[in-house]
Design a protein around this motif. Sequence first.
Motif, PDB file in Angstrom:
ATOM      1  N   ASP A 101       0.763  -1.078   0.168  1.00 54.73           N
ATOM      2  CA  ASP A 101       0.031   0.103   0.158  1.00 54.73           C
ATOM      3  C   ASP A 101       0.851   1.180   0.157  1.00 54.73           C
ATOM      4  O   ASP A 101       0.455   2.264  -0.762  1.00 54.73           O
ATOM      5  N   HIS A 102       1.869   1.294   0.954  1.00 55.57           N
ATOM      6  CA  HIS A 102       2.675   2.668   0.878  1.00 55.57           C
ATOM      7  C   HIS A 102       3.267   3.078  -0.276  1.00 55.57           C
ATOM      8  O   HIS A 102       3.230   4.274  -0.593  1.00 55.57           O
ATOM      9  N   ILE A 103       3.896   2.151  -0.920  1.00 55.13           N
ATOM     10  CA  ILE A 103       4.850   2.767  -2.071  1.00 55.13           C
ATOM     11  C   ILE A 103       4.362   2.567  -3.526  1.00 55.13           C
ATOM     12  O   ILE A 103       4.712   2.895  -4.565  1.00 55.13           O
ATOM     13  N   ILE A 104       2.876   1.945  -3.238  1.00 52.08           N
ATOM     14  CA  ILE A 104       2.607   1.758  -4.774  1.00 52.08           C
ATOM     15  C   ILE A 104       1.833   2.897  -5.416  1.00 52.08           C
ATOM     16  O   ILE A 104       1.249   3.703  -4.794  1.00 52.08           O
ATOM     17  N   PRO A 105       2.346   3.029  -6.760  1.00 43.56           N
ATOM     18  CA  PRO A 105       1.873   4.275  -7.433  1.00 43.56           C
ATOM     19  C   PRO A 105       0.474   4.265  -7.691  1.00 43.56           C
ATOM     20  O   PRO A 105      -0.117   2.994  -7.767  1.00 43.56           O
ATOM     21  N   GLN A 128      -0.728   0.746 -11.685  1.00 43.38           N
ATOM     22  CA  GLN A 128       0.017  -0.318 -10.910  1.00 43.38           C
ATOM     23  C   GLN A 128       0.527  -1.492 -11.687  1.00 43.38           C
ATOM     24  O   GLN A 128       1.119  -2.517 -11.312  1.00 43.38           O
ATOM     25  N   LYS A 129       0.739  -0.878 -13.051  1.00 42.37           N
ATOM     26  CA  LYS A 129       1.619  -2.073 -13.924  1.00 42.37           C
ATOM     27  C   LYS A 129       2.899  -2.317 -13.534  1.00 42.37           C
ATOM     28  O   LYS A 129       3.712  -1.646 -12.939  1.00 42.37           O
ATOM     29  N   ARG A 130       3.258  -3.750 -13.423  1.00 40.53           N
ATOM     30  CA  ARG A 130       4.587  -4.311 -13.314  1.00 40.53           C
ATOM     31  C   ARG A 130       5.388  -4.174 -14.495  1.00 40.53           C
ATOM     32  O   ARG A 130       4.955  -4.438 -15.601  1.00 40.53           O
ATOM     33  N   PRO A 131       6.842  -4.139 -14.274  1.00 37.13           N
ATOM     34  CA  PRO A 131       7.393  -3.608 -13.030  1.00 37.13           C
ATOM     35  C   PRO A 131       7.023  -2.124 -12.672  1.00 37.13           C
ATOM     36  O   PRO A 131       6.904  -1.615 -13.657  1.00 37.13           O
ATOM     37  N   LEU A 132       6.782  -1.954 -11.361  1.00 38.53           N
ATOM     38  CA  LEU A 132       6.456  -0.409 -10.942  1.00 38.53           C
ATOM     39  C   LEU A 132       7.552   0.322 -11.658  1.00 38.53           C
ATOM     40  O   LEU A 132       8.647   0.034 -11.504  1.00 38.53           O
ATOM     41  N   ALA A 133       6.996   1.581 -11.972  1.00 35.85           N
ATOM     42  CA  ALA A 133       7.805   2.591 -12.545  1.00 35.85           C
ATOM     43  C   ALA A 133       8.957   3.209 -11.599  1.00 35.85           C
ATOM     44  O   ALA A 133      10.127   3.098 -12.080  1.00 35.85           O
ATOM     45  N   ASP A 134       9.023   2.965 -10.322  1.00 34.54           N
ATOM     46  CA  ASP A 134      10.125   3.271  -9.580  1.00 34.54           C
ATOM     47  C   ASP A 134      10.732   2.009  -8.969  1.00 34.54           C
ATOM     48  O   ASP A 134       9.980   1.218  -8.415  1.00 34.54           O
ATOM     49  N   PRO A 135      12.069   2.052  -9.383  1.00 29.50           N
ATOM     50  CA  PRO A 135      12.744   0.733  -9.093  1.00 29.50           C
ATOM     51  C   PRO A 135      12.694   0.112  -7.634  1.00 29.50           C
ATOM     52  O   PRO A 135      12.757  -0.713  -7.232  1.00 29.50           O
ATOM     53  N   ASP A 165      -1.903  -8.928  -3.424  1.00 31.35           N
ATOM     54  CA  ASP A 165      -1.113  -7.859  -4.251  1.00 31.35           C
ATOM     55  C   ASP A 165      -2.120  -7.364  -5.386  1.00 31.35           C
ATOM     56  O   ASP A 165      -3.108  -7.905  -5.437  1.00 31.35           O
ATOM     57  N   PRO A 166      -1.720  -6.318  -6.174  1.00 30.08           N
ATOM     58  CA  PRO A 166      -2.741  -5.675  -7.370  1.00 30.08           C
ATOM     59  C   PRO A 166      -3.339  -6.750  -8.061  1.00 30.08           C
ATOM     60  O   PRO A 166      -4.641  -6.499  -8.427  1.00 30.08           O
ATOM     61  N   ALA A 167      -2.577  -7.949  -8.456  1.00 31.46           N
ATOM     62  CA  ALA A 167      -3.294  -8.993  -9.295  1.00 31.46           C
ATOM     63  C   ALA A 167      -4.535  -9.784  -8.541  1.00 31.46           C
ATOM     64  O   ALA A 167      -5.215 -10.348  -9.169  1.00 31.46           O
ATOM     65  N   SER A 168      -4.442  -9.878  -7.308  1.00 30.66           N
ATOM     66  CA  SER A 168      -5.455 -10.356  -6.424  1.00 30.66           C
ATOM     67  C   SER A 168      -6.758  -9.684  -6.552  1.00 30.66           C
ATOM     68  O   SER A 168      -7.757 -10.408  -6.039  1.00 30.66           O
ATOM     69  N   GLY A 169      -6.906  -8.490  -6.762  1.00 25.42           N
ATOM     70  CA  GLY A 169      -8.096  -7.888  -6.961  1.00 25.42           C
ATOM     71  C   GLY A 169      -8.562  -7.450  -5.377  1.00 25.42           C
ATOM     72  O   GLY A 169      -9.603  -6.713  -5.077  1.00 25.42           O
ATOM     73  N   HIS A 170      -7.860  -7.556  -4.530  1.00 25.32           N
ATOM     74  CA  HIS A 170      -8.007  -7.123  -3.155  1.00 25.32           C
ATOM     75  C   HIS A 170      -6.806  -6.387  -2.516  1.00 25.32           C
ATOM     76  O   HIS A 170      -6.994  -6.184  -1.214  1.00 25.32           O
ATOM     77  N   GLU A 222      -8.821  13.991 -10.194  1.00 27.27           N
ATOM     78  CA  GLU A 222      -8.376  12.825 -10.579  1.00 27.27           C
ATOM     79  C   GLU A 222      -8.677  11.782  -9.955  1.00 27.27           C
ATOM     80  O   GLU A 222      -8.749  11.743  -8.839  1.00 27.27           O
ATOM     81  N   TRP A 223      -9.041  10.490 -10.546  1.00 27.96           N
ATOM     82  CA  TRP A 223      -9.376   9.345 -10.288  1.00 27.96           C
ATOM     83  C   TRP A 223      -8.225   8.378 -10.211  1.00 27.96           C
ATOM     84  O   TRP A 223      -7.997   8.223 -11.365  1.00 27.96           O
ATOM     85  N   ARG A 224      -7.774   8.135  -8.996  1.00 31.86           N
ATOM     86  CA  ARG A 224      -6.619   7.007  -8.970  1.00 31.86           C
ATOM     87  C   ARG A 224      -6.703   5.600  -8.798  1.00 31.86           C
ATOM     88  O   ARG A 224      -7.815   5.198  -8.288  1.00 31.86           O
ATOM     89  N   GLU A 225      -5.699   4.847  -8.762  1.00 29.84           N
ATOM     90  CA  GLU A 225      -5.481   3.374  -8.282  1.00 29.84           C
ATOM     91  C   GLU A 225      -5.392   3.495  -6.723  1.00 29.84           C
ATOM     92  O   GLU A 225      -4.754   4.680  -6.136  1.00 29.84           O
TER      93      GLU A 225
END
Lengths: 468, 207
Positions: free
Chosen positions: A64-68, A72-79, A101-106, A402-405
């Motif tokens: 949650d904290h570092i996710i853009p 949320q596309k992998r690899p995340l933009a920030d290494p 994780d993001p792929a889990s839908g939860h 703006e509507w975000r992830e």
Amino acid sequence: MATPRSLLEKVWDAHAVRELPDGQTQLFVGLHLIHEVTSPQAFAMLRELGLPVRFPGRTFATVDHIIPTASQKRPLADPLAEEMLQALERNCREHGITLFDPASGHQGIVHVIGPELGLTQPGMTIACGDSHTSTHGAFGALAFGIGTSQVRDVLATQCLALARPRLRRIDVTGKLAAGVYAKDVILAIIRRLGVKGGIGYAYEYGGPVIEAMSLEERMTVCNMSIEGGARVGYVNPDDAVIAWLRGRRFAPSGEAFARAEAWWRGIASDPGCAYDDRVEIDGAAIAPSVTWGIHPGQSVGVDEPVPRPEALPDAERTSAEEALAYMKLRPGQPLLGARIDVAFIGSCTNGRLSDLREAARVARLGRVAPGVRALVVPGSQEVKRRAEAEGLPELFREAGFEWREPGCSMCLAMNPDKLRGDELCASTSNRNFKGRQGSPTGRTLLMSPAMVAAAAIRGQITDVRELL
Amino acid sequence: MTTATDARRHRVAARACVLRGDDIDTDRIIPARYLRCVTFDGLGQHAFADDRAQAKGQHPLDDPRFAGAGILVVGRNFGCGSSREHAPQALMRAGFRAFVGASFAEIFFGNCVALGLPCVTLDEGDLVRLMESVELDPEQEVVVDLEAGSVSCRAGTFRASMPEGARRQLLDGTWNALAVLLEAGDAIERTASTLPYVGGFREPARS
Ligand code: SF4
């Protein structure tokens, strides 16, 4: 008849493994939640000691904290963020821990997804390497924010060494006025009791205002217990909690649910139980609140001026002077009409569906003022889906938001969502500390989602009661 | 793992650094951007990064008179805010081995104990005298004595408080909670088995 006992006593005693020589209790932890920021070092310590995770089925993870929040596309933009997520994935895989994780839908903010999935239940002890773990107290759980060494302890033993806190009962009486929300209630409580008033205490919230609140609102109140110094805050479980849990993924079902219900209800504080302290707050007198300083205790009703330090008690004066200098506010000036640069709606305090609905109710009355950057960040993928089903993203976008992830986003700006320079931000988050929102000179005003939406469309601090 | 014998913390004798101000939160101690890491290594150099940048060399941590200090003297409610252990880790890695203040936030205090770092409190009047003494004469040695429950400097010896449980852990070398918790052995599983939710409420509650 047996002596009446509080929820704190009952849950504490049920989870006590043993008393420790130093007077603390070894407490079993029923639910352990982890995220990417405070867990990698704990896993590393475990590895160094050659210890396994003792109850892998009782730990759940998310990111949650570092996710853009842009993608949320992998690899995340920030290494660096990608590296942290990979470390979490590796640790969870290696130890058999479920990761949302993001792929889990939860995926979502840890304090949003625990309740959403039915992981958070009454009578549990809950720990997470995050101070806002107190949020889970809304369900009648004892939920502790812990440090990384303690995350290690819980992974290795499913236990914590803790001293039992004293108990303060806080009754919020009467009825809230229109335009006044759970956020205003907790800001009023912290203003009254101070940011360190709760040190050594657990807060039990009750009274007509709290009882009338939805679970989402109770979470907002419990979330900020730690801002008042109380590590734990809870509300006794009632019908609303039972209704929330029915049918949730990790809640029991069928006959087991009936057994659970009886146990959950039994864990509530008995009438007449002892408290170490009692406080009463008149709910009807609470106005929409806005912070003016650099800690959450520095707030006023939106129609009050910024305080004059010389009028404050000695103990608060230095801090107030420092706050006003940092916030670039003048003593005695009204907050109403202060121009904002950024509006942020989200976080574990106010990033749930009901928060977005309240913000939307105001957002539809106008358009984001020119020059204001306005962000709406749902607290979880589930919140996002449900908001989409109600058409909220379109409504926000049309109004210029703006509507975000989902993620923590600009609550603490460990991802690209940051204030720039000394921007003034109307924010639904929980901390207005110096530099909290990602710019060392950035300025944060905490308020409710409806108040932030009102500030966004007017471009200035506005009394939302004028719009409703 | 550290053994109890070498983990005992009886006293810290070192030069001190005075950091005035109340309610200094963990975001200031270690700004969130430095939390983007998977180890605590290297955090020491970022302690108070933003405050220091803004103070342009005037921050106590950059004051050459306080260089090499091992004791940090602070005001009220030090370490409030987040649970990040990165905060005491950063201060520890910046060389601090003990904290003296008017009061400490609870999670910060616990995180310090878990690292074997004492946080002791003084009465406000004594704290002011300690701060003034150290600012006047930063070369002096300050002693935080957990055994005696005192803090000494040139201005005198002051009574210092710390919750008894935490003090015992530091004195006995049992502050590493993990070793203590592991000693419970099967009692952990036994407690778990009495909690109905651990079994998913599948069995009728035991009385
Ligand atoms: S939303 Fe903010 S307060 Fe909540 S867990 Fe994330 S960073 Fe912490």
